[in-house]
Design a protein around this motif. Structure first.
Motif, PDB file in Angstrom:
ATOM      1  N   TYR A   1      -3.737  -2.840   8.359  1.00 32.84           N
ATOM      2  CA  TYR A   1      -4.434  -3.109   7.577  1.00 32.84           C
ATOM      3  C   TYR A   1      -5.717  -2.068   7.348  1.00 32.84           C
ATOM      4  CZ  TYR A   1      -1.935  -7.335   7.814  1.00 32.84           C
ATOM      5  OH  TYR A   1      -0.776  -8.106   7.644  1.00 32.84           O
ATOM      6  N   PRO A   2      -6.230  -2.059   6.437  1.00 28.54           N
ATOM      7  CA  PRO A   2      -7.354  -0.802   6.121  1.00 28.54           C
ATOM      8  C   PRO A   2      -8.540  -0.900   7.209  1.00 28.54           C
ATOM      9  CG  PRO A   2      -6.924  -1.761   4.105  1.00 28.54           C
ATOM     10  CD  PRO A   2      -6.236  -2.586   5.204  1.00 28.54           C
ATOM     11  N   ASN A   3      -9.040   0.439   7.194  1.00 27.94           N
ATOM     12  CA  ASN A   3     -10.158   0.450   8.293  1.00 27.94           C
ATOM     13  C   ASN A   3      -9.449   0.727   9.900  1.00 27.94           C
ATOM     14  OD1 ASN A   3     -12.251   0.752   6.244  1.00 27.94           O
ATOM     15  ND2 ASN A   3     -12.480  -1.327   6.610  1.00 27.94           N
ATOM     16  N   PHE A   4      -8.219   1.428   9.965  1.00 28.24           N
ATOM     17  CA  PHE A   4      -7.578   1.414  11.127  1.00 28.24           C
ATOM     18  C   PHE A   4      -7.310   2.992  11.311  1.00 28.24           C
ATOM     19  CE2 PHE A   4      -3.676   2.586  13.242  1.00 28.24           C
ATOM     20  CZ  PHE A   4      -3.745   1.621  14.332  1.00 28.24           C
TER      21      PHE A   4
ATOM     22  N   ILE B   1      -6.146   8.103   9.411  1.00 31.50           N
ATOM     23  CA  ILE B   1      -6.833   6.723   9.167  1.00 31.50           C
ATOM     24  C   ILE B   1      -6.299   6.200   7.839  1.00 31.50           C
ATOM     25  CG2 ILE B   1      -9.263   6.396   7.996  1.00 31.50           C
ATOM     26  CD1 ILE B   1     -10.309   9.051   9.449  1.00 31.50           C
ATOM     27  N   LEU B   2      -6.281   4.786   7.910  1.00 32.64           N
ATOM     28  CA  LEU B   2      -5.680   4.053   6.773  1.00 32.64           C
ATOM     29  C   LEU B   2      -7.283   3.333   6.493  1.00 32.64           C
ATOM     30  CD1 LEU B   2      -3.595   2.316   5.190  1.00 32.64           C
ATOM     31  CD2 LEU B   2      -3.611   0.714   7.017  1.00 32.64           C
ATOM     32  N   ASP B   3      -7.366   3.473   5.025  1.00 33.34           N
ATOM     33  CA  ASP B   3      -8.370   2.853   4.243  1.00 33.34           C
ATOM     34  C   ASP B   3      -7.900   2.378   3.085  1.00 33.34           C
ATOM     35  OD1 ASP B   3      -8.477   5.021   2.604  1.00 33.34           O
ATOM     36  OD2 ASP B   3     -10.179   6.117   3.721  1.00 33.34           O
ATOM     37  N   PHE B   4      -8.814   1.729   2.202  1.00 28.08           N
ATOM     38  CA  PHE B   4      -8.504   1.394   0.783  1.00 28.08           C
ATOM     39  C   PHE B   4      -7.930   2.245  -0.005  1.00 28.08           C
ATOM     40  CE2 PHE B   4     -11.780  -1.861   2.860  1.00 28.08           C
ATOM     41  CZ  PHE B   4     -10.894  -3.016   2.791  1.00 28.08           C
ATOM     42  N   ASP B   5      -8.184   3.415   0.036  1.00 23.07           N
ATOM     43  CA  ASP B   5      -7.708   4.608  -0.742  1.00 23.07           C
ATOM     44  C   ASP B   5      -6.374   5.159  -0.462  1.00 23.07           C
ATOM     45  OD1 ASP B   5      -9.960   4.232  -2.241  1.00 23.07           O
ATOM     46  OD2 ASP B   5     -11.049   5.973  -1.202  1.00 23.07           O
TER      47      ASP B   5
ATOM     48  N   VAL C   1      -5.575  -0.010  -1.455  1.00 22.68           N
ATOM     49  CA  VAL C   1      -4.708  -0.553  -0.666  1.00 22.68           C
ATOM     50  C   VAL C   1      -4.870  -1.856   0.270  1.00 22.68           C
ATOM     51  CG1 VAL C   1      -3.365   0.118   1.706  1.00 22.68           C
ATOM     52  CG2 VAL C   1      -4.069   1.725  -0.198  1.00 22.68           C
ATOM     53  N   SER C   2      -3.977  -2.853   0.317  1.00 20.71           N
ATOM     54  CA  SER C   2      -4.141  -4.089   1.059  1.00 20.71           C
ATOM     55  C   SER C   2      -3.560  -4.017   2.608  1.00 20.71           C
ATOM     56  CB  SER C   2      -3.439  -5.471   0.341  1.00 20.71           C
ATOM     57  OG  SER C   2      -3.613  -6.404   0.804  1.00 20.71           O
ATOM     58  N   ALA C   3      -2.297  -3.307   2.588  1.00 25.28           N
ATOM     59  CA  ALA C   3      -1.643  -3.268   3.794  1.00 25.28           C
ATOM     60  C   ALA C   3      -0.943  -2.060   3.886  1.00 25.28           C
ATOM     61  CB  ALA C   3      -0.986  -4.464   4.123  1.00 25.28           C
TER      62      ALA C   3
ATOM     63  N   LEU D   1       2.881   1.394   1.381  1.00 25.52           N
ATOM     64  CA  LEU D   1       1.451   1.177   1.051  1.00 25.52           C
ATOM     65  C   LEU D   1       1.542   0.128   0.001  1.00 25.52           C
ATOM     66  CD1 LEU D   1      -0.780   4.473   0.774  1.00 25.52           C
ATOM     67  CD2 LEU D   1      -0.709   2.550   2.713  1.00 25.52           C
ATOM     68  N   MET D   2       0.699  -1.182   0.178  1.00 27.03           N
ATOM     69  CA  MET D   2       0.859  -2.314  -0.896  1.00 27.03           C
ATOM     70  C   MET D   2      -0.193  -2.798  -1.195  1.00 27.03           C
ATOM     71  SD  MET D   2       3.687  -4.629   1.016  1.00 27.03           S
ATOM     72  CE  MET D   2       2.838  -4.951   2.391  1.00 27.03           C
ATOM     73  N   ASP D   3      -0.476  -3.312  -2.344  1.00 22.98           N
ATOM     74  CA  ASP D   3      -1.626  -3.717  -3.010  1.00 22.98           C
ATOM     75  C   ASP D   3      -1.734  -5.227  -2.648  1.00 22.98           C
ATOM     76  OD1 ASP D   3       0.066  -5.205  -4.681  1.00 22.98           O
ATOM     77  OD2 ASP D   3      -0.382  -3.895  -6.525  1.00 22.98           O
ATOM     78  N   LYS D   4      -2.850  -5.910  -3.124  1.00 21.54           N
ATOM     79  CA  LYS D   4      -3.108  -7.288  -2.796  1.00 21.54           C
ATOM     80  C   LYS D   4      -2.047  -8.402  -3.301  1.00 21.54           C
ATOM     81  CE  LYS D   4      -6.219  -8.247  -6.509  1.00 21.54           C
ATOM     82  NZ  LYS D   4      -7.672  -8.489  -6.944  1.00 21.54           N
TER      83      LYS D   4
END
Length: 870
Positions: free
Chosen positions: A27-30, A95-99, A121-123, A134-137
């Motif tokens: 999940y983002p912020n990883f 880095i995995l973030d919302f972008d 990005v949701s996951a 990469l998936m959305d919500k």
């Protein structure tokens, strides 16, 4: 003290957290780096089934280049990498973030990122098939790694037309190498420096159906496929052993390798090209590759007139230091010239040496001599060498970059190779492959010789001009003189001619045409042995009328360039004086008719099925796999030759084009053999590839029964009255001669397929096995050509790729008329003691032949072959 204990506990818990690997989702912020997950080898995400993992990893033994990649756990193969062109250090971060995903080096510089996405990005998911998504919500896909392949594709992944796989430079350097696998509208091709060196359709296991355009490539549990028509049509298929997991990879070596894994070692299912000497840079620049059949590894050396370069290079350079190789201008204008003081020279590679690109490019020019070919290359700064077709006058150019050469046999090609060089020392930087064109050390001897050389050239040109004038004045006196061996096809050039033999060579090879192994409408076939020990079949063509050598050679060029595992290979020809001969590969088991109808060991059912499949593949290639469609027009057991393991090969395809005018007029209404002629021959209808399909169906029925279709003897129900061939009989209650295809139709309607099988196979074949071949055969002999399947579909039915067709009884009723006429004509032949009936005369226009093909069929045919066994 308490603070110290708290600090240790906090540090320990952070270390544990930092080393945790995740399953299926992130999940983002990883953030992950190799150093952070060092205990797991940089791995931080696993698929749910544990087959794949995502990691910051360094391939091989080096520990300086790290990549964010997906790894197949069992085999440790990297199947996808993100930052292959921009590796990071062991402290570089994913880095995995919302972008999306970013790869950042330890200094904070951005090395790679996913493209701009349409929503947040949701996951991030690593699927059980090895796909990063990469998936959305709403769980919709924003990006997936399968859409951006590197050097590997997996089951469930498609490679669309216009995309490609790119090899890595080495096993531990994942940056893009020089090899790529490109998907085109008709094939999957391997290229080096944008030059083709192999095609998937060249593989012996590959079946091609060129009636459709390729849309994408896919690999699955049963093989590799090029698919078209929205995935519903197989254009090229490569059937492999069933496997739950399979990957196809373009290796750093330049080979396309398909592997399956049930353990870490895995199995190699397919390699292309299998001959590693066809890999363009296998032995470096100007290296010479020889295939070592014992070790299986290529042996590298330098061609004659060349030697090994520096110890740091695997390349070869001219053996004489007075010559240097040129550097291409990389396709700039052809008007670009060398320094005026440069003297071009060509170092000969000699016969038996060939270049990978020659098989996939057309000559720059046809019908030239060697000097003209060299002049063409000298005028182009992008040309680095030439290959000259000695028999065809074809000029091939090596463009832009020099790869490796390979050793070939004289029967493969007669091209003579030359490398373009300049007289002068190597460049100042010591590169073995370059010349700047500005050397200040130009040889003094060349400066002295240049003026005198020009003078002598002028004298030589004057002499040649005078000689040419003399020849032109005497030319008329030679027009009517019969051609001598020295005046055969050298007067013109045809692209792609096979090897040319002199009459004396073939006369010696056949021991003065002593061992006769066949005869037919086109001539007589003799067994021969070439000087290198190769056993061949030499066919002396007769009745070619006034057809010129060039027409003959044009047809031979077409036939000689057709290569398929189920087609007899034309190795060479002779066109000397009035002699016309063809040299084929020798098939040691003879023709199918001798094996199937003879008194030798009986063909087992699997052998018959393999033969049927081989014939079908060969015809499918002639109909749809060649540049020019070829209709055989005389498919019959006599024209099916067998090799070891009963591998079937079709012979004499395309030879109908070599008929003399007399033969062509004689067979205007029909060309083929009794028992295999399609109805459209008799109704002046259009002849198409479906004509061959009909003949194939008749051959298939003979494979089932083990006897000729037109030699069937009937018997009463539940009797075993056999004919002289030991074959089963009809269910008719009347004793006598009858037409076997009609009997096959009757048994099909009643579902009594075992009664159609060769009696000699009793107990070794099932009803289902016979039904498969009989149904395919009956579909092939439909009276209406449009109802017959094409040969590509026949192959697919025999291989079980598509369901069996259902014969149309309405389009098979004509067999009942044929059967009656066959019985009547056979009775007439027996009572008169004759073995033939009259051919329909060409000039008879008193009745339309289209009125009733069934009523006239046996008025057209002869009990002998119309074209003869060829």
């Amino acid at each position: 003290m308490a603070f110290f204990i708290f600090f240790l506990s906090f540090s320990f818990s952070c270390a544990i957290v930092s080393g945790i690997s995740w399953s299926e989702f992130l999940y983002p912020n990883f953030t992950a780096s190799h150093y952070k997950f060092i205990d797991g080898g940089g791995s931080f995400l696993f698929s749910r089934n544990g087959s794949f993992k995502a990691a910051m990893s360094s391939p091989g033994t080096q520990h300086t280049r790290y990549y964010f990649c997906v790894i197949h756990v069992v085999s440790h193969n990297i199947i996808w990498s993100a930052n292959r062109e921009a590796p990071v250090s062991n402290s570089g971060n994913m880095i995995l973030d919302f972008d999306g995903i970013k790869i950042i080096d330890e200094d904070g510089s951005l090395k790679w990122s996913t493209p701009s996405l349409k929503s947040s990005v949701s996951a991030l998911e690593l699927t059980d098939t090895g796909n990063l998504i990469l998936m959305d919500k709403f769980n919709g896909t924003l990006w997936e790694s399968f859409q951006y392949p590197t050097d590997t594709i997996l089951i469930g992944q498609n490679l669309p037309i216009g995309t490609w796989l790119s090899s890595a430079k080495t096993d531990d350097d994942l940056s893009t190498g020089d090899y790529k696998l490109l998907i085109t509208v008709s094939d999957a091709i391997l290229q080096w420096q944008n030059q083709t060196y192999w095609k998937l359709s060249m593989a012996t296991k590959a079946y091609t159906n060129s009636n459709y355009a390729v849309e994408y490539m896919a690999v699955n549990q049963t093989g590799l496929y090029l698919l078209g028509h929205n995935g519903s049509v197989v254009v090229i298929q490569l059937n492999l052993v069933q496997s739950k997991f399979r990957m196809a990879k373009l290796d750093a070596s330049g080979q396309f390798i398909i592997s399956s894994f049930s353990s870490a070692d895995g199995n190699t299912d397919f390699v292309g090209p299998i001959d590693r000497c066809r890999i363009p840079f296998i032995c470096g620049s100007v290296g010479l590759c020889t295939d070592d059949s014992q070790s299986g590894a290529p042996l590298c050396s330098c061609p004659s007139n060349f030697k090994a370069g520096s110890s740091k290079s695997t390349n070869c350079k001219p053996g004489d230091a007075s010559y240097s190789l040129l550097v291409s201008c990389n396709g700039t204008s052809n008007s670009t010239k060398l320094n005026p003081s440069s003297l071009i020279s060509y170092l000969r590679l000699g016969y038996g040496t060939d270049y990978f690109a020659n098989d996939f490019t057309n000559p720059t020019k046809y019908g030239v001599d060697l000097t003209s070919c060299q002049d063409l290359c000298s005028a182009r700064c992008s040309c680095l060498g030439i290959f000259f077709g000695n028999s065809s006058g074809s000029c091939y150019q090596v463009e832009n970059v020099l790869g490796s050469f390979r050793v070939t046999s004289s029967s493969e090609n007669d091209r003579l190779g030359f490398i373009k060089t300049v007289v002068g020392p190597p460049t100042r930087d010591g590169d073995d492959n370059g010349f700047s064109g500005q050397s200040s050390n130009f040889p003094i001897v060349a400066l002295v010789l240049l003026p005198s050389t020009g003078f002598f050239l002028l004298v030589l040109l004057a002499f040649l001009w005078c000689r040419r004038s003399r020849v032109s004045t005497t030319g008329k006196a030679k027009i009517n003189r019969p051609s001598s061996p020295s005046e055969d096809i050298d007067a013109f050039s045809i692209m792609g001619l096979p090897m040319r033999f002199d009459y004396e060579e073939l006369e010696k090879a056949t021991n003065n045409f002593k061992i006769k192994i066949g005869a037919g409408g086109f001539g007589t076939v003799y067994k021969g042995t070439l000087p290198d020990g190769t056993v061949v079949a030499v066919k002396k063509i007769t009745n070619l009328g006034l057809q010129g050598k060039k027409d003959f050679c044009t047809e031979i060029a077409i036939i000689g360039n057709i290569h398929h595992v189920n087609l007899v290979k034309l190795k060479g020809f002779c066109a000397q004086g009035r002699e016309r001969m063809l040299v084929y590969e020798y098939m040691n088991r003879g023709s199918l008719d001798c094996t199937l109808f003879g008194t030798g060991p009986v063909l087992e059912w699997q052998e018959r099925l393999d033969i049927a499949l081989g014939i079908a593949r060969g015809l499918a290639y002639l109909h749809s796999g060649c540049e020019h469609k070829i209709i055989h027009c005389d498919v019959k057991p006599e024209n099916i030759l067998l090799q070891e393991q009963f591998q079937a090969k079709i012979s004499d395809f395309g030879l109908s084009k070599l008929l003399s005018p007399e033969q062509s007029s004689q067979f205007t209404t029909m060309r083929g053999t009794r028992g295999y002629l399609a109805p459209e021959w008799l109704t002046s209808s259009a002849i198409s590839d479906k004509t061959d399909v009909y003949s194939y169906g008749m051959v298939l029925l003979e494979l089932v029964s083990g006897r000729k279709n037109c030699l069937s003897r009937t018997r009463s129900h539940n009797t075993s009255d056999d004919n002289s061939n030991g074959a089963p009989s009809s269910s008719s209650s009347t004793q006598g001669i009858m037409y076997f295809p009609l009997f096959a139709l009757d048994m099909h309607e009643e579902g009594r397929y075992l009664e159609l099988a060769d009696l000699r196979l009793e107990g070794r074949v099932t009803s289902e096995q016979v039904e498969k071949l009989v149904r395919v055969a009956l579909c092939c002999v439909h009276e209406e050509p449009t109802l017959r399947p094409n040969m590509g579909s026949v192959v697919s039915m025999l291989e079980g790729e598509i369901p069996l067709c259902q014969p149309s009884l309405a389009s098979l009723n004509f067999l009942r008329f044929y059967g009656r006429r066959f019985a009547e004509s056979s009775a007439v032949e027996q009572s008169s003691g004759k073995d033939s009936v009259t051919l329909f005369p060409k000039e008879d226009n008193s009745r339309s032949r289209a009125n009733s093909a069934s009523n006239t069929y046996f008025s057209y045919i002869s009990s002998q072959q119309v074209s003869g066994p060829r």
